[in-house]
Design an enzyme around this catalytic site. Structure first.
Site, PDB file in Angstrom:
ATOM      1  N   PRO A 107       0.202 -15.636  -7.190  1.00  0.00           N
ATOM      2  CA  PRO A 107      -1.162 -15.971  -6.792  1.00  0.00           C
ATOM      3  C   PRO A 107      -1.255 -15.971  -5.272  1.00  0.00           C
ATOM      4  O   PRO A 107      -0.362 -16.468  -4.596  1.00  0.00           O
ATOM      5  CB  PRO A 107      -1.388 -17.379  -7.344  1.00  0.00           C
ATOM      6  N   GLY A 144      -2.445  -8.756   4.978  1.00  0.00           N
ATOM      7  CA  GLY A 144      -2.208  -7.795   3.897  1.00  0.00           C
ATOM      8  C   GLY A 144      -3.175  -7.956   2.746  1.00  0.00           C
ATOM      9  O   GLY A 144      -3.962  -8.906   2.708  1.00  0.00           O
ATOM     10  N   ASP A 145      -3.146  -6.967   1.856  1.00  0.00           N
ATOM     11  CA  ASP A 145      -3.982  -6.977   0.654  1.00  0.00           C
ATOM     12  C   ASP A 145      -5.470  -6.976   0.975  1.00  0.00           C
ATOM     13  O   ASP A 145      -6.268  -7.545   0.235  1.00  0.00           O
ATOM     14  CB  ASP A 145      -3.640  -8.176  -0.243  1.00  0.00           C
ATOM     15  N   GLY A 164      -7.349  -4.420   0.926  1.00  0.00           N
ATOM     16  CA  GLY A 164      -8.038  -3.370   0.171  1.00  0.00           C
ATOM     17  C   GLY A 164      -8.201  -2.119   1.026  1.00  0.00           C
ATOM     18  O   GLY A 164      -9.291  -1.573   1.149  1.00  0.00           O
ATOM     19  N   LYS A 165      -7.064  -1.668   1.569  1.00  0.00           N
ATOM     20  CA  LYS A 165      -7.123  -0.518   2.491  1.00  0.00           C
ATOM     21  C   LYS A 165      -7.558   0.763   1.794  1.00  0.00           C
ATOM     22  O   LYS A 165      -8.100   1.675   2.422  1.00  0.00           O
ATOM     23  CB  LYS A 165      -5.758  -0.319   3.158  1.00  0.00           C
ATOM     24  N   LEU A 175     -16.984  -8.066   0.078  1.00  0.00           N
ATOM     25  CA  LEU A 175     -18.102  -8.914   0.479  1.00  0.00           C
ATOM     26  C   LEU A 175     -18.817  -9.481  -0.757  1.00  0.00           C
ATOM     27  O   LEU A 175     -19.340 -10.594  -0.734  1.00  0.00           O
ATOM     28  CB  LEU A 175     -19.074  -8.107   1.355  1.00  0.00           C
ATOM     29  N   VAL A 178     -18.379  -3.510  -1.666  1.00  0.00           N
ATOM     30  CA  VAL A 178     -19.196  -4.422  -2.476  1.00  0.00           C
ATOM     31  C   VAL A 178     -18.752  -4.436  -3.946  1.00  0.00           C
ATOM     32  O   VAL A 178     -19.479  -4.921  -4.811  1.00  0.00           O
ATOM     33  CB  VAL A 178     -20.713  -4.079  -2.357  1.00  0.00           C
ATOM     34  N   GLY A 179     -17.576  -3.900  -4.226  1.00  0.00           N
ATOM     35  CA  GLY A 179     -17.052  -3.910  -5.594  1.00  0.00           C
ATOM     36  C   GLY A 179     -15.804  -3.054  -5.652  1.00  0.00           C
ATOM     37  O   GLY A 179     -15.517  -2.307  -4.714  1.00  0.00           O
ATOM     38  N   ALA A 239       4.693  -2.934  -0.566  1.00  0.00           N
ATOM     39  CA  ALA A 239       3.235  -2.781  -0.539  1.00  0.00           C
ATOM     40  C   ALA A 239       2.678  -2.696  -1.959  1.00  0.00           C
ATOM     41  O   ALA A 239       3.427  -2.557  -2.918  1.00  0.00           O
ATOM     42  CB  ALA A 239       2.869  -1.525   0.228  1.00  0.00           C
ATOM     43  N   GLY A 240       1.392  -2.784  -2.061  1.00  0.00           N
ATOM     44  CA  GLY A 240       0.750  -2.624  -3.366  1.00  0.00           C
ATOM     45  C   GLY A 240      -0.645  -2.071  -3.161  1.00  0.00           C
ATOM     46  O   GLY A 240      -1.554  -2.805  -2.827  1.00  0.00           O
ATOM     47  N   HIS A 241      -0.783  -0.774  -3.296  1.00  0.00           N
ATOM     48  CA  HIS A 241      -2.100  -0.157  -3.153  1.00  0.00           C
ATOM     49  C   HIS A 241      -2.681   0.059  -4.545  1.00  0.00           C
ATOM     50  O   HIS A 241      -2.071   0.743  -5.360  1.00  0.00           O
ATOM     51  CB  HIS A 241      -1.998   1.218  -2.490  1.00  0.00           C
TER      52      HIS A 241
HETATM   53  P1  IMP Z   1       9.066  -8.509   2.809  1.00  0.00           P
HETATM   54  O1  IMP Z   1       8.196  -7.455   3.435  1.00  0.00           O
HETATM   55  O2  IMP Z   1       9.311  -8.273   1.341  1.00  0.00           O
HETATM   56  O3  IMP Z   1      10.330  -8.748   3.583  1.00  0.00           O
HETATM   57  O4  IMP Z   1       8.252  -9.905   2.873  1.00  0.00           O
HETATM   58  C1  IMP Z   1       7.969 -10.534   4.114  1.00  0.00           C
HETATM   59  C2  IMP Z   1       6.589 -11.169   4.090  1.00  0.00           C
HETATM   60  O5  IMP Z   1       5.593 -10.151   4.052  1.00  0.00           O
HETATM   61  C3  IMP Z   1       6.326 -12.060   2.872  1.00  0.00           C
HETATM   62  O6  IMP Z   1       5.484 -13.130   3.257  1.00  0.00           O
HETATM   63  C4  IMP Z   1       5.567 -11.132   1.931  1.00  0.00           C
HETATM   64  O7  IMP Z   1       4.775 -11.865   1.029  1.00  0.00           O
HETATM   65  C5  IMP Z   1       4.736 -10.361   2.932  1.00  0.00           C
HETATM   66  N1  IMP Z   1       4.333  -9.036   2.421  1.00  0.00           N
HETATM   67  C6  IMP Z   1       5.087  -7.935   2.310  1.00  0.00           C
HETATM   68  N2  IMP Z   1       4.353  -6.911   1.808  1.00  0.00           N
HETATM   69  C7  IMP Z   1       3.109  -7.386   1.628  1.00  0.00           C
HETATM   70  C8  IMP Z   1       1.885  -6.783   1.167  1.00  0.00           C
HETATM   71  O8  IMP Z   1       1.778  -5.601   0.832  1.00  0.00           O
HETATM   72  N3  IMP Z   1       0.803  -7.606   1.130  1.00  0.00           N
HETATM   73  C9  IMP Z   1       0.861  -8.901   1.532  1.00  0.00           C
HETATM   74  N4  IMP Z   1       1.966  -9.490   1.966  1.00  0.00           N
HETATM   75  C10 IMP Z   1       3.085  -8.734   2.015  1.00  0.00           C
END
Ligand code: IMP
Length: 427
Positions: free
Chosen positions: A303, A12-13, A15-16, A331, A413-414, A39-41
């Site tokens: 973190p 995850g994360d 940078g989709k 990168l 690249v940024g 999620a966090g976009h």
């Molecule tokens: P849950 O999806 O809140 O049940 O969390 C389950 C696992 O997925 C945990 O390790 C979270 O940190 C991880 N996780 C859930 N959503 C994301 C995301 O968008 N990015 C990275 N890790 C995630």
């Protein structure tokens, strides 16, 4: 015609949003097919930064119809907070469509997520605490509440009551918490009905019709391959199927409708929450990556754990998802190292593994075998073609391509929308 899936290749994360940006105005529908507001976009538009937890990234593009598919779990408080915040900031927001079959996250799912994690102590998953896991558990257990249930008040009240009966025993007797009143939950859900009505649709039909009309449909995965409940590092995973095949289930389209699968991989590796991570760094290199890459969770602010690129992790995702392309992000964050380690194999109890071991125990005990690639010191953030990259940077990308067995079609690249190199078109 173009059904394109975007999937994270690590934990995850990655940078989709970078790949989404490259497709830009050519996308007609942007469909989220799994996950919830875990999620966090992050999306940069001009000097504005938007962080979306539930809404698909296409929401900020007036030409795009954003869709929340049946595979998504929806916290209605979050949905409308996100929409209202965007409107307040003057963003031109498209009209999202919501599957009538999507399940809802309620207060009791959030509560259960938190208390179960606390109960697990050291063995906790490190969830985002948003109620995602308990909502999927209810779905599979056939006691979930779907968006369409909100339009039939008596059914809704019955379902909430049935769903809470067992949980209240658990909350009171095991977790020592107060019982949750079914009517409070039902009343709260019903308060959304008027706002929700114009958004609800048979989104599977809408998306299939769009594909029939040669529209470009982007299926936007949240989380990533190695957080998939079936294919990830179980139990340290999310509770849904973020993999490319999940787009078929979570949006209601057949596998024949998917033309392209773009895997997004960070040029190094990060992870939040618990679980194995062979290339994790506990030294100043790890701190440096975290600082340069601003590696703090977009949802929880935690973190992120940081480490070197693990080719085995990305290669196995490429295989299981059928990646047609990889987009390599961040990168530029690797600029300034003399040598850059890349994990090319593991050693487990004296035995070398060239692919990810199928046994979780082995994976927990894997020690990375590194190849040390030459680094570069030049600022690459202004490069817009592959040829403009320094020779060592090009060599780094080429070596990763060999190791993961898939072409790298885009390079970030940024953080800016324009800070990308497109080696092959993504459409
Ligand atoms: P849950 O999806 O809140 O049940 O969390 C389950 C696992 O997925 C945990 O390790 C979270 O940190 C991880 N996780 C859930 N959503 C994301 C995301 O968008 N990015 C990275 N890790 C995630």
């Amino acid at each position: 015609m173009p059904g394109i899936v975007i999937v994270g290749a690590q934990w995850g994360d990655e940078g989709k949003g970078k790949a989404t940006d490259q497709l830009g105005d050519r996308v007609d529908y942007c469909v989220r097919y799994s996950g919830g507001n875990n999620a966090g976009h992050t999306i940069h538009v001009g000097d504005q930064k938007y962080v979306m937890h539930l809404l698909p990234s296409g929401i900020l593009n007036p030409g795009v119809t954003p869709v929340l598919g049946n595979g998504v779990v929806i916290d209605l408080d979050v949905l409308y907070t996100e929409l209202d915040e965007l409107a307040e900031r003057g963003a031109e927001v498209s009209h999202p469509l919501i599957s009538s079959n999507a399940h809802v996250i309620t207060e009791f799912h959030r509560t259960l997520d938190k208390v179960t994690e606390r109960f697990l102590g050291k063995a906790k998953i490190g969830t985002t605490g948003r109620g995602v896991g308990p909502a999927y558990a209810d779905k599979v257990n056939r006691v979930g509440i779907r968006i369409q249930d909100l339009f039939d008040e008596s059914i809704l009240r019955r379902k909430v009551e049935a769903s809470l009966e067992q949980k209240n025993h658990l909350l009171v007797k095991v977790y020592n918490r107060r019982a949750i009143e079914p009517d409070e939950i039902a009343d709260h859900l019903l308060s959304f009905v008027d706002r929700l009505r114009p958004h609800v649709a048979d989104t599977s039909r809408v998306v299939n019709d769009a594909l029939d009309q040669d529209k470009v449909v982007l299926f936007e995965g949240a989380q990533a391959h190695h957080l998939d409940v079936d294919h990830g590092t179980y139990p340290y995973v999310t509770s849904s199927n973020p993999i490319a095949a999940g787009a078929c289930v979570g949006a209601g389209v057949g596998p024949t409708r998917i033309d392209r699968v773009i895997g997004i991989a960070k040029a190094y590796t990060t992870r939040v929450g618990s679980g194995p991570f062979p290339t994790e760094l506990f030294d100043e290199d790890g701190d440096k990556l975290r600082e340069i890459g601003a590696e703090f969770g977009a949802t929880t602010g935690r973190p992120r754990r940081c480490g070197w690129f693990d080719a085995l992790v990305v290669e196995s995702a490429a295989k299981a998802n059928g990646f047609t392309d990889v987009f390599l992000t961040k990168l530029d964050c690797l600029t300034g190292w003399d040598k850059i380690p890349v994990c090319v194999a593991y050693e487990v109890n004296g035995v070398r593994h060239d692919v990810m071991p199928y046994s979780q125990t082995d994976f927990h005990h894997a020690t990375p075998v590194y190849e040390f690639l030459d680094g570069w010191t030049e600022d690459i953030s202004g490069c817009r073609t592959f040829d403009e990259l320094p020779a060592n940077t090009q060599a780094y990308v080429k070596r990763l391509e060999e190791l993961i067995g898939c072409r790298i079609s885009g390079i970030g690249v940024g953080p800016g929308r324009e800070q990308s190199i497109l080696v092959h078109d993504l459409l």
